[in-house]
Design an enzyme around this catalytic site. Structure first.
Site, PDB file in Angstrom:
ATOM      1  CG  ASP A 180      -2.107   0.897   1.061  1.00  0.00           C
ATOM      2  OD1 ASP A 180      -2.452   1.219  -0.090  1.00  0.00           O
ATOM      3  OD2 ASP A 180      -2.701   1.280   2.087  1.00  0.00           O
ATOM      4  CG  HIS A 235      -5.040  10.462   2.452  1.00  0.00           C
ATOM      5  ND1 HIS A 235      -6.154  10.362   3.252  1.00  0.00           N
ATOM      6  CD2 HIS A 235      -4.153   9.561   2.946  1.00  0.00           C
ATOM      7  CE1 HIS A 235      -5.964   9.433   4.189  1.00  0.00           C
ATOM      8  NE2 HIS A 235      -4.751   8.940   4.023  1.00  0.00           N
ATOM      9  NE  ARG A 253       3.276  16.118  10.645  1.00  0.00           N
ATOM     10  CZ  ARG A 253       2.783  14.901  10.407  1.00  0.00           C
ATOM     11  NH1 ARG A 253       2.681  14.028  11.377  1.00  0.00           N
ATOM     12  NH2 ARG A 253       2.405  14.565   9.183  1.00  0.00           N
ATOM     13  CD  GLU A 282      -6.909   4.928   4.238  1.00  0.00           C
ATOM     14  OE1 GLU A 282      -6.132   4.233   3.551  1.00  0.00           O
ATOM     15  OE2 GLU A 282      -6.536   5.616   5.207  1.00  0.00           O
ATOM     16  CD  GLU A 320      -5.383   2.813  -0.609  1.00  0.00           C
ATOM     17  OE1 GLU A 320      -4.551   2.166  -1.269  1.00  0.00           O
ATOM     18  OE2 GLU A 320      -5.306   2.967   0.621  1.00  0.00           O
ATOM     19  CD  GLN A 340      -4.334   4.221  10.539  1.00  0.00           C
ATOM     20  OE1 GLN A 340      -5.530   4.141  10.250  1.00  0.00           O
ATOM     21  NE2 GLN A 340      -3.444   4.755   9.728  1.00  0.00           N
ATOM     22  CE1 TYR A 400       0.394   6.892  14.792  1.00  0.00           C
ATOM     23  CE2 TYR A 400       1.808   6.779  12.878  1.00  0.00           C
ATOM     24  CZ  TYR A 400       1.241   7.498  13.885  1.00  0.00           C
ATOM     25  OH  TYR A 400       1.533   8.831  13.999  1.00  0.00           O
ATOM     26  CB  THR A 448      -6.577   7.843   0.945  1.00  0.00           C
ATOM     27  OG1 THR A 448      -6.551   6.750   1.854  1.00  0.00           O
ATOM     28  CG2 THR A 448      -7.982   8.400   0.870  1.00  0.00           C
ATOM     29  CD  GLU A 464      -8.429  12.510   3.559  1.00  0.00           C
ATOM     30  OE1 GLU A 464      -8.558  11.300   3.279  1.00  0.00           O
ATOM     31  OE2 GLU A 464      -8.056  13.360   2.740  1.00  0.00           O
TER      32      GLU A 464
END
Lengths: 430, 430
Positions: free
Chosen positions: A130, A137, A146, A202, A204, A243, A247, A363, A377
């Site tokens: 992936d 995205h 951030r 997502e 894709e 996640q 992660y 994504t 999002e």
């Protein structure tokens, strides 16, 4: 659009078909009740049984060899033959299914209504990777963490990717069991265990690898497009709460590996040729790609113009006969890296790619509301619910919700083609 | 040690053999020149050709069915049969190869000197997952980045893992081509491309999955050990400079996927039974595992006491006949999570495991110098070179360097067994 230039099929429902006119001819693996899976070609609302067509004697030479390689219930061997086999098969199929076909009678017997067939994964996937090439995205997600510096320093240099789980790739239509797992509830210091509460989709693009490479032998950027067999839609279902907790430091794991859905039809590289476009110009100040990622032909025509769409259909909407709610309208032009750049990067360290490997693009969101490719999002991390015509709201997916991915290529003067659908309905945790 | 209690083999070189006495009987896939790969059992310095033994008529019932499942050049089908098949085969082999065997003559003809055979990967790996359960490694690496807070908050709650690359798993003895890739040289803001300058090894335990599970059906912790077929050594070769630049935010990718080496012999769960031990007590203050990871029997005997060793042999040392330099002496007791906990965690979200899947444990370092399982730790990120008897120094691996992993199980009153070796020699970038 100049309709006179567009070749027609004797399969009448294929002419002007949203997804599968004569100009598409995607390959897939299908079965009918009680029969073993075999290769078919989508034409309008029907599937042409290639094995039956082969038995009818309508193939010879390179096209015959190509069809023979599609046997066995998976397209890996066919993918490994590369572009010449795909082109030979495509050219022959366009004659056989074209309006001047001399084989209409025997082929008619090899056509099955798609609605009576089950579709399977088109290949045995050795490895699934992936990527993360949807820059909008990456920015949208980065902003949540951030706000002043959404993109990490490597993003515009490295086609970021990671290994995914091959064993839980499933064809469109497979239910999505809500996963259980560890999460760290807001304000807590100790994790909890239970069903995912922030289940997401997502959007894709999926990329099927054709010819592979030997370990230790990178694929040069100029050759990379030749190693791609075709494309599909891919839903990288994501458990956002799992996640967030798992992660660091090695990346997403159980938050993704419960299922990944793919649309069953392989839209070939040749069918997409008319919808290639130049790689969008990098904004002023963006770095030049390193030379192993740079190829003039790829820059000029290595990107794709494919419209992408995501629809949500809740249980209540189904019950009340309401139309699906469009969550996303996006386009593959938002890919910061081309497919060829992904292939070249993946193999530059000597990593072996094999026929039937699958890539996800990451994504593919656009820059503006309405084009975001995940609920993370759209809802700004669950803070801005989506209002539905049914009177319901959604931050993340609830049991009974169905997500439908679609893709369509439109260009003046050529027949539009589509990818078919990638669907999945959420079912409750065990 | 009470030698009288230890059963002997008529294969004399097996008695007291470092790795492969009658008590081990690991399975693997081997070939002789001009022959197709087939299943064999290591006994001393020889390999018993199971297909030849089957043809000689020495198996019946469950043991015969087990041997039949080892055919086809990969052990996946045999692994899928689970523990009963392994036990039936093991018990029969201990009779056949035991000193009172009645089939010595026919079996003698099915024995081949191991040195005349080529060893292959024992199974077709569907998915390869690399964990991070070596807590001392996690601390040592964490200290390089966060001296005051080496472990991330999730470490003691989550058996951290990530998906690895299956296509570049290779058996011991395969050369390791130095990868090229992007790195961000110290003090620079723009990346460079070139051969990896910080090539490292990682000492890991490999775990072969036996019976799998259906998607959506987690494996309970109490059943998890039953899903493990056996064990091997695994070298997770790592390009540290590539890793540092690429791994945010989705984890290691090209820094690992160029090759992963595994020892070819599958040491079965049954052979390791005498070397099980209690899971080391969690230090005061460590959290209790969540209930899906907690099982009394697993706590009492789910860990392993296996000595692990890493040796370095440079080209000069080979030329001058110098002995290999020991870089690491470690033990699997440093695993913070048991293998059963890894299996239960991996499947708790419904992820499907399949027979022949491979797990890596993550680097198994001890807490003190001499026990670190990678050069990154030994040299403190390249700052403290290793002095070799050849007069050479190493921070990271150079072309011509060979890394040798070994493992050995020793306990009073039972025969010691070993894993054989996992070797790889670095060759220059293309």
């Amino acid at each position: 659009m100049n309709q006179t230039a567009i070749a027609r099929s004797w399969v009448e429902h294929a002419n002007g078909h949203r997804d599968f006119p004569l100009q598409n001819l995607p390959l897939g693996i299908f079965s009918r009740p009680g029969q073993a899976p075999r290769c078919g070609v989508a034409i309008g609302d029907a599937i042409l049984d290639l094995e039956a067509a082969l038995a009818a004697g309508v193939f010879e030479g390179a096209a015959k060899a190509a069809v023979e390689a599609t046997r066995g219930g998976a397209l890996n061997a066919f993918f490994a033959l590369g572009r010449p086999a795909r082109v030979a098969l495509r050219e022959r199929l366009q004659v056989l299914l074209g309006e001047h076909s001399e084989h209409r009678a025997v082929l008619q017997a090899a056509l099955h209504p798609a609605g009576e067939c089950t579709l399977h994964l088109p290949a045995r996937v050795g490895d699934y990777t992936d990527f993360y090439v949807g820059i909008e995205h990456a920015k949208n997600v980065g902003k949540l963490f951030r706000p002043d510096n959404p993109l990490l320093p490597n993003y515009k240099h490295v086609p970021i990717g990671y290994h995914g789980r091959a064993s839980t790739l499933r064809p469109s239509g497979t239910d999505v069991r809500r996963p259980k797992g560890q999460t760290l509830p807001a304000g807590q210091t100790e994790p909890s265990f239970g069903p995912c509460a922030r289940l997401d989709y997502e959007l894709e693009l999926g990329i099927w690898i054709g010819q592979g490479n030997d370990m230790g032998q990178p694929i040069a950027i100029g050759d990379a497009a030749e190693h791609v067999a075709g494309f599909c839609l891919l839903n990288d279902w994501s458990a956002r709460d799992i996640q967030a907790w798992e992660y660091q430091p090695l990346g997403p794991f159980l938050s993704k590996s419960f299922i990944t859905s793919v649309s069953p039809w392989v839209v070939t590289a040749e069918a997409l040729e008319p919808f290639r476009c130049a790689q969008p110009a990098r904004p002023e100040g963006d770095p030049q790609p390193l030379s192993y990622l740079l190829d003039k032909r790829d820059q000029a025509g290595g990107a794709f113009d494919i419209e992408l769409e995501v629809l949500l259909l809740t249980e209540r909407m189904r019950d009340e006969g309401l139309p699906a709610h469009r969550l996303t309208l996006s386009n593959t032009r938002s890919m910061y890296w081309t497919v060829a750049q992904m292939v070249a990067h993946h193999s530059v360290n000597g990593c072996q790619l094999q026929a039937g490997d699958l890539f996800g693009s990451g994504t593919l969101s656009g820059a503006v509301p309405g084009s975001f490719g995940s609920l993370l999002e759209i809802t700004e991390g669950g803070k801005q619910p989506v209002q539905l015509a049914s009177g319901e709201v959604r931050t993340f997916l609830e049991d009974g919700d169905e997500i439908i991915l679609r893709a369509r290529c439109v260009r003046d003067g050529v027949a539009s083609i589509g990818f078919g659908e990638c669907r999945g309905t959420v079912v409750g945790a065990n």
